[in-house]
Design an enzyme around this catalytic site. Structure first.
Site, PDB file in Angstrom:
ATOM      1  CD  GLU A  69      48.883  35.902  40.508  1.00 23.67           C
ATOM      2  OE1 GLU A  69      48.865  34.708  41.027  1.00 23.67           O
ATOM      3  OE2 GLU A  69      47.963  36.220  39.605  1.00 23.67           O
TER       4      GLU A  69
ATOM      5  CG  HIS B 157      45.450  32.777  40.471  1.00 28.35           C
ATOM      6  ND1 HIS B 157      46.831  32.958  40.223  1.00 28.35           N
ATOM      7  CD2 HIS B 157      45.022  32.040  39.808  1.00 28.35           C
ATOM      8  CE1 HIS B 157      47.010  32.376  39.143  1.00 28.35           C
ATOM      9  NE2 HIS B 157      46.018  31.501  38.893  1.00 28.35           N
TER      10      HIS B 157
END
Length: 531
Positions: free
Chosen positions: A263, A281
């Site tokens: 990420e 997220h």
């Protein structure tokens, strides 16, 4: 002097105001979290650091943080904090595991519904002016089996919501007891059983060595055909490549992912596959959750810096403000006992055994253990504290055991500390009197009653006449004042000890004079920092 806290990420102004209202000096500068050089240059000024996910608390930052006592993460994940480095430095790392539990659980349920009914794809199709009603055939959740991997804070909320949707819930969690599962209304199963039975699977575990790729290629091959997988916990729990292949082959009917192995996720094997719902997220991304975790971390950090209360720490036992007030004298005693044996022991310690007797057995013995171990380790590392000491002891291979027992003897409660080396064993016991002051009550099995002072002198000798006179005369002739004098012996003419509470540390030449008399087996000056 008021503690100083740096808030280096975006926290609400209400949270920042909590620090100010509690009398803490706070610097609120969210730009610092993204500027590692600036963070390195200023971190040494602060006692506390409040962060979200942008600030990276690396080993280098920790090394530069000369005054830092606590790092508070507003949220659950602490992947951006080097916890082992913080522990070695004696810095508490705390998070806020409950502030966004409901929000994350709701997101997982939303993602499950979205993938069950293919809502994102149907929405995109309809926005494009198509009317593909027959293309988007979904499945109901009612009577389907949901497999929950991890039934902790968030997982248990997901279980509750799923039961409300009339789903059957099976849960895999090594720490879930049969009684707890029964109370939750779920069936406790092993992982293989869950993989074989679940129509939907949702993950709610942290990323550790044991959970990494818990849905590996091998486990994905064991899945019930047509299963749908939801991951709103941590990237790395699922082998994304293997899952993508299973989706393409049709063995897995759909997936909904909020977290990814890398990420920010600009690319993933799961992207652009049919019936795969992805979000960036967002598990904790609600107004309520962001405010809750910010307020919670501000309160927790303030409590620790002002009262010593420890909440939701990842590298230290939690201690409530009430416990801190009641346990304060006992924490000092545990540390004093550790300091005593630590200063007398020159060899490597192999074992530490701590016994809690009477009223003290019902206290937070994990915190007391940390204090005792810290006292021992101070002899070789003056900078050690309750956070770093257990880490150092573990690194050195020290075996630590704890025993609790009901009241025995004349004291309402006491602590006995024993250590073992390759050469010898040592033991000391102590209690806290009604005046709140720690007392040593037994050394080497010899009963005594000695108040603990900052400067003390410990001697051992045979029980012969002249010891008291020699000690008193030598101290007096050299201007060392004795505040308290305690004697003890195992029996007439046998082993004897003396503990002198002094106003100052005796000079080395005074100790040499005592040793030169030939009357003493040991002459050891002691310092007690917690006294």
């Amino acid at each position: 002097m008021a503690p100083k806290v740096l808030v280096s990420d975006k926290l609400s102004e209400t949270a920042v105001q909590i620090f100010r209202d509690r009398g803490i000096e706070v610097t609120f500068d969210p730009s610092i979290g993204k500027d590692k050089d600036k963070l390195l240059s200023v971190i040494g000024e602060y006692d506390g650091l409040a962060i979200r996910s942008a600030t990276k608390v690396t080993e280098k930052v920790i090394a530069a943080a000369g005054n830092l006592k606590v790092v508070g993460r507003a949220g659950i994940g602490v992947d951006n904090v080097d916890i082992p480095a913080a522990s070695k430095k004696g810095i508490i790392v705390m998070n806020t595991p409950f502030g966004n539990s409901i929000t994350t659980a709701e997101h997982a349920i939303s993602m499950m519904m979205a993938v069950a009914r293919q809502i994102p794809e149907a929405s995109a199709s309809t926005h494009a002016g198509k009317w593909e009603k027959s293309r988007f055939m979904g499945v109901e959740l009612t009577n389907k089996t949901l497999g929950v991997i991890g039934a902790g804070n968030i997982g248990s909320i997901v279980c509750d919501r799923a039961l409300g949707l009339k789903m059957k819930v099976v849960a895999y969690d090594p720490f879930l007891s049969e009684e707890r599962a029964l109370k939750m209304g779920v069936e406790k199963v092993e992982l293989d059983g869950l993989l074989a039975r679940a129509d939907f699977i949702t993950l709610h575990v942290p990323l550790t060595d044991k959970t990494r790729n818990i849905l590996s290629a091998g486990n994905i091959a064991k899945l019930k055909p047509g299963v749908r997988i939801v991951n709103c916990a941590r990237g790395g729990l699922v082998d994304e490549e293997a899952l993508a292949e299973a989706l393409k082959a049709g063995r897995v009917a759909g997936a909904a992912f909020d977290v990814f192995a890398v990420e920010p996720a600009t690319d993933s094997p799961l992207f652009n596959l049919p019936n795969v719902v992805v979000t960036p997220h967002l598990g904790a991304a609600t107004t309520e959750a962001q405010e809750n975790v910010a307020l919670q971390v501000a309160e927790q950090m303030s409590d620790y810096l002002l009262t010593g209360a420890v909440s939701n720490a990842l590298n230290m036992p939690s201690v409530t403000a009430e416990e801190a007030a009641v346990m304060g004298p006992w924490v000092r005693l545990a540390e004093n006992l550790g300091e005593f044996v630590g200063q007398l022991t020159d060899e490597a310690i192999q074992q530490i055994s701590i016994t809690y007797n009477g009223l003290v057995k019902d206290m937070n013995v994990d915190a007391l253990n940390c204090a005792a171990i810290a006292g021992i380790m101070k002899a070789t590392n003056p900078d050690v504290n309750m956070v770093s000491a257990p880490v150092i002891a573990k690194e050195r291979g020290v075996e630590i055991s704890t025993t609790t027992q009901d009241k025995t003897g004349v004291f309402d409660g006491y602590i006995r500390l024993q250590i073992k080396t390759a050469e010898r064993q040592r033991s000391i016991a102590g209690t806290v009197f009604s005046d709140g002051k720690p007392r040593f009550i037994q050394i080497k099995g010899i009963n005594i009653d000695a108040e603990v002072g900052a400067h003390m002198l410990y001697t051992t000798n045979a029980d012969v006449p002249g010891i008291i006179g020699t000690l008193g005369q030598t101290m007096g002739e050299n201007g060392v004042n004795i505040a308290n004098f305690t004697l003890g012996r195992s029996g007439a003419g046998q082993d004897a000890i003396a503990l002198l509470y002094l106003d100052e540390q005796p000079p080395a030449e005074v100790l040499d004079k005592l040793r030169a008399t030939g009357m003493f087996q040991q002459v050891r000056p002691l310092r007690f920092t917690a006294a």
